[in-house]
Write an enzyme that holds these catalytic residues in place. Structure first.
Site, PDB file in Angstrom:
ATOM      1  N   CYS A 289       5.471   6.201   4.647  1.00 25.67           N
ATOM      2  CA  CYS A 289       4.304   5.466   4.127  1.00 25.67           C
ATOM      3  C   CYS A 289       3.776   6.079   2.833  1.00 25.67           C
ATOM      4  O   CYS A 289       2.966   5.472   2.146  1.00 25.67           O
ATOM      5  CB  CYS A 289       3.208   5.420   5.177  1.00 25.67           C
ATOM      6  SG  CYS A 289       3.679   4.452   6.611  1.00 25.67           S
TER       7      CYS A 289
ATOM      8  N   GLU B 202      -0.816  -4.669  11.609  1.00 35.63           N
ATOM      9  CA  GLU B 202      -0.038  -4.239  10.449  1.00 35.63           C
ATOM     10  C   GLU B 202       1.438  -4.576  10.660  1.00 35.63           C
ATOM     11  O   GLU B 202       2.171  -4.870   9.711  1.00 35.63           O
ATOM     12  CB  GLU B 202      -0.212  -2.733  10.222  1.00 35.63           C
ATOM     13  CG  GLU B 202       0.330  -2.274   8.886  1.00 35.63           C
ATOM     14  CD  GLU B 202      -0.087  -0.847   8.580  1.00 35.63           C
ATOM     15  OE1 GLU B 202      -0.934  -0.654   7.701  1.00 35.63           O
ATOM     16  OE2 GLU B 202       0.413   0.073   9.250  1.00 35.63           O
TER      17      GLU B 202
ATOM     18  N   HIS C 165       0.836  -1.202   0.000  1.00 37.76           N
ATOM     19  CA  HIS C 165       0.000   0.000   0.000  1.00 37.76           C
ATOM     20  C   HIS C 165       0.866   1.246   0.000  1.00 37.76           C
ATOM     21  O   HIS C 165       2.082   1.201   0.133  1.00 37.76           O
ATOM     22  CB  HIS C 165      -0.993   0.000   1.179  1.00 37.76           C
ATOM     23  CG  HIS C 165      -0.404   0.278   2.516  1.00 37.76           C
ATOM     24  ND1 HIS C 165      -1.154   0.525   3.637  1.00 37.76           N
ATOM     25  CD2 HIS C 165       0.885   0.333   2.938  1.00 37.76           C
ATOM     26  CE1 HIS C 165      -0.367   0.743   4.663  1.00 37.76           C
ATOM     27  NE2 HIS C 165       0.865   0.622   4.282  1.00 37.76           N
TER      28      HIS C 165
ATOM     29  N   ASP D 127      -4.778 -10.803  -0.650  1.00 37.81           N
ATOM     30  CA  ASP D 127      -3.441 -11.402  -0.529  1.00 37.81           C
ATOM     31  C   ASP D 127      -2.621 -11.192  -1.804  1.00 37.81           C
ATOM     32  O   ASP D 127      -3.103 -11.454  -2.914  1.00 37.81           O
ATOM     33  CB  ASP D 127      -3.555 -12.893  -0.222  1.00 37.81           C
ATOM     34  CG  ASP D 127      -2.212 -13.491   0.178  1.00 37.81           C
ATOM     35  OD1 ASP D 127      -1.413 -12.785   0.836  1.00 37.81           O
ATOM     36  OD2 ASP D 127      -1.964 -14.662  -0.157  1.00 37.81           O
ATOM     37  N   HIS D 128      -1.381 -10.711  -1.619  1.00 36.02           N
ATOM     38  CA  HIS D 128      -0.457 -10.416  -2.721  1.00 36.02           C
ATOM     39  C   HIS D 128      -1.012  -9.380  -3.692  1.00 36.02           C
ATOM     40  O   HIS D 128      -0.700  -9.396  -4.880  1.00 36.02           O
ATOM     41  CB  HIS D 128      -0.042 -11.703  -3.453  1.00 36.02           C
ATOM     42  CG  HIS D 128       0.928 -12.525  -2.664  1.00 36.02           C
ATOM     43  ND1 HIS D 128       0.536 -13.285  -1.580  1.00 36.02           N
ATOM     44  CD2 HIS D 128       2.263 -12.669  -2.758  1.00 36.02           C
ATOM     45  CE1 HIS D 128       1.595 -13.868  -1.071  1.00 36.02           C
ATOM     46  NE2 HIS D 128       2.663 -13.513  -1.753  1.00 36.02           N
TER      47      HIS D 128
ATOM     48  N   HIS E 116       4.904   0.053  -0.441  1.00 40.65           N
ATOM     49  CA  HIS E 116       5.667  -0.820   0.451  1.00 40.65           C
ATOM     50  C   HIS E 116       4.706  -1.869   0.971  1.00 40.65           C
ATOM     51  O   HIS E 116       3.484  -1.700   0.894  1.00 40.65           O
ATOM     52  CB  HIS E 116       6.303  -0.028   1.604  1.00 40.65           C
ATOM     53  CG  HIS E 116       5.292   0.591   2.523  1.00 40.65           C
ATOM     54  ND1 HIS E 116       4.712   1.808   2.259  1.00 40.65           N
ATOM     55  CD2 HIS E 116       4.735   0.153   3.670  1.00 40.65           C
ATOM     56  CE1 HIS E 116       3.846   2.088   3.224  1.00 40.65           C
ATOM     57  NE2 HIS E 116       3.837   1.095   4.090  1.00 40.65           N
TER      58      HIS E 116
ATOM     59  N   HIS F 182       3.304  -5.053   3.766  1.00 35.52           N
ATOM     60  CA  HIS F 182       3.156  -5.514   5.153  1.00 35.52           C
ATOM     61  C   HIS F 182       2.706  -6.970   5.157  1.00 35.52           C
ATOM     62  O   HIS F 182       2.014  -7.416   4.235  1.00 35.52           O
ATOM     63  CB  HIS F 182       2.090  -4.700   5.894  1.00 35.52           C
ATOM     64  CG  HIS F 182       2.479  -3.289   6.153  1.00 35.52           C
ATOM     65  ND1 HIS F 182       3.348  -2.930   7.162  1.00 35.52           N
ATOM     66  CD2 HIS F 182       2.128  -2.131   5.536  1.00 35.52           C
ATOM     67  CE1 HIS F 182       3.500  -1.618   7.155  1.00 35.52           C
ATOM     68  NE2 HIS F 182       2.779  -1.101   6.171  1.00 35.52           N
TER      69      HIS F 182
HETATM   70 NI    NI Z   1       2.473   0.807   5.569  1.00 40.57          NI
END
Ligand code: NI
Length: 136
Positions: A34, A125, A15, A80-81, A40, A42
């Site tokens: 961010c 997160e 995100h 996911d992914h 990036h 998580h």
């Molecule tokens: Ni983040």
């Protein structure tokens, strides 16, 4: 007598936190790293908790297999992914913070449950940062 049953799940996603309607400087000031334009990732850990009466016949609050399948369909297959900003429609115009992701997950799962059951979403997160939402 009400009992809470919980199931853990996991998804990886990318995100970027920013607002399209803010200048780059303001996004940097508020969201810091961010706001990296290259996104990036998580490793999100999810706990889905369902509270209700124990069914007299089955002894279950909810069949864990049913809950597992709902989480797979609504969260894992959808997130996911994925790049949340780019690939997940709910975040086209919604900043994918942990708070907003938890609310989106709640709103996807709640309609799939018996109306007598209450739901709480806890989303990690990072191992130290997590948020909870239960519809209030
Ligand atoms: Ni983040």
């Amino acid at each position: 007598m009400k009992v809470t049953v919980s199931r853990k799940a996991h998804f990886n996603a990318a995100h970027r936190l920013y607002r399209k309607d803010w200048e780059h400087e303001k996004n940097d000031e508020i969201f810091g790293k961010c706001n990296n334009p290259n996104f990036h990732g998580h490793n999100y850990e999810l706990i889905v908790s369902v509270t209700g009466e124990i069914d007299k016949e089955t002894g279950y609050v909810i069949d864990m297999k049913v809950l597992k399948d709902i989480i797979k369909d609504e969260v894992e297959d959808a997130f996911d992914h994925k790049n949340l900003n780019v690939e997940v429609p709910e975040f086209q115009d919604l900043n994918p913070t942990a708070e907003n992701i938890a609310v989106v997950i709640y709103n996807k799962i709640k309609p799939k449950l018996d109306v007598k059951l209450s739901l709480e979403i806890t989303l990690y997160e990072t191992p130290r940062n997590f948020v909870s939402y239960s519809g209030n």
